[in-house]
Structures are given as structure tokens and as C-alpha cells.
Design an enzyme around this catalytic site. Structure first.
Site, PDB file in Angstrom:
ATOM      1  N   GLU A  62       0.816  -1.054  -0.097  1.00 54.90           N
ATOM      2  CA  GLU A  62      -0.117   0.198  -0.001  1.00 54.90           C
ATOM      3  C   GLU A  62       0.872   1.350  -0.046  1.00 54.90           C
ATOM      4  OE1 GLU A  62      -3.226   0.137  -0.555  1.00 54.90           O
ATOM      5  OE2 GLU A  62      -3.438  -2.102  -0.295  1.00 54.90           O
ATOM      6  N   CYS A  99      -6.153   6.087  -6.440  1.00 58.79           N
ATOM      7  CA  CYS A  99      -5.562   4.779  -6.990  1.00 58.79           C
ATOM      8  C   CYS A  99      -5.715   4.373  -8.184  1.00 58.79           C
ATOM      9  CB  CYS A  99      -5.923   3.651  -5.562  1.00 58.79           C
ATOM     10  SG  CYS A  99      -7.707   3.046  -5.929  1.00 58.79           S
TER      11      CYS A  99
END
Length: 141
Positions: A15, A24
Site C-alpha cells: 500500500e 489509486c
């Protein structure tokens, strides 16, 4: 069960820490270590807040996995699933072939499902391929 340090480290590694909100690859506003709940453009947080978000998110996914998986898991299987569900979401996992195979105790078959989850917005992503290989390895440990 609770996620071991191996599981936490896996999530953090894939992450990455971002203190400013970003989109994202799946076009979802994200901050910290993959936190998405309530995030919007322009949000900023501290590293301490990122850690708090991570802990809260991990607890939520641990609870979801405990609710959905009906068979005993090893620590490695649990850690891999927390990382996986952290990334794909509970809804996707709850309707997955992977979960059906786990609950049927077909752990080898379930491990082979990781490689199917490497797409975001229809695009195959090298980062997701690396993550799924790591999660499969942990699952099989």
C-alpha cells in the site's frame, strides 16, 4: 485470529504510505496505507493518523474474514486473506470462488485463485501481480 506482523508488513509494503489523498489505480480516493473510507481530494494526514487508519481497517477486515470463513485457518492463511481483502474489499471476497474453495477446505484451489485478482479497471497491473504472488506464498506457508 489477529493479523501477525507478517500480514501488517505485507499490507504496508504494497500500500505504501501516502500522507496526501491520491487516486489509486481503481480510481478511488486513498490516503495513508490504502485507507479509502471518507477520503476526498485534498485530504492530508500525519503518519500517526495513517497508522490509526491502518489499525482500524485491519480490524474491520479481520472481523469480515472471521464472519465469512467457516473453517479453521492457519496464521499464514489468515494474514494473506487480510492483505487480500484489504485490497479487493469485503464484497468482492464474499462473492468469490476463493471463499467458496476455502469454505470447502480446498486450500490448494483457493491459493490458485490469487492470480486471478490482478486487474484494476480492466487493466492487468504488475503491482497487483507482485502482491498476489506474495499473498499466495504467505497463504501457503
Amino acid at each position: 485470529m489477529i493479523t501477525s506482523q507478517v500480514g501488517i508488513n505485507t499490507i504496508k509494503a504494497f500500500e505504501s504510505l501516502r500522507l496526501g489523498a491520491y487516486l489509486c489505480p481503481a480510481d478511488v480516493w486513498t490516503i495513508g496505507y490504502g485507507h479509502t473510507d471518507g477520503v476526498k481530494r485534498g485530504d492530508l494526514i500525519s503518519a500517526d493518523q495513517a497508522e490509526r487508519f491502518l489499525k482500524g481497517d485491519v480490524i474491520k477486515f479481520e472481523q469480515d474474514i472471521t464472519r465469512l470463513v467457516k473453517v479453521p485457518l492457519t496464521q499464514g492463511q489468515f494474514d494473506a486473506l487480510v492483505s487480500f481483502v484489504f485490497n479487493v474489499g469485503t464484497r468482492a471476497f464474499s462473492n468469490s470462488t476463493m471463499l467458496r474453495k476455502i469454505n470447502a477446505r480446498d486450500f490448494a484451489g483457493a491459493a490458485n485463485e490469487f492470480s486471478r485478482w490482478v486487474y484494476a479497471n480492466g487493466k492487468r497491473l504488475a503491482g497487483l501481480e507482485r502482491r498476489r504472488r506474495a499473498e499466495k506464498k504467505i497463504f501457503e506457508s
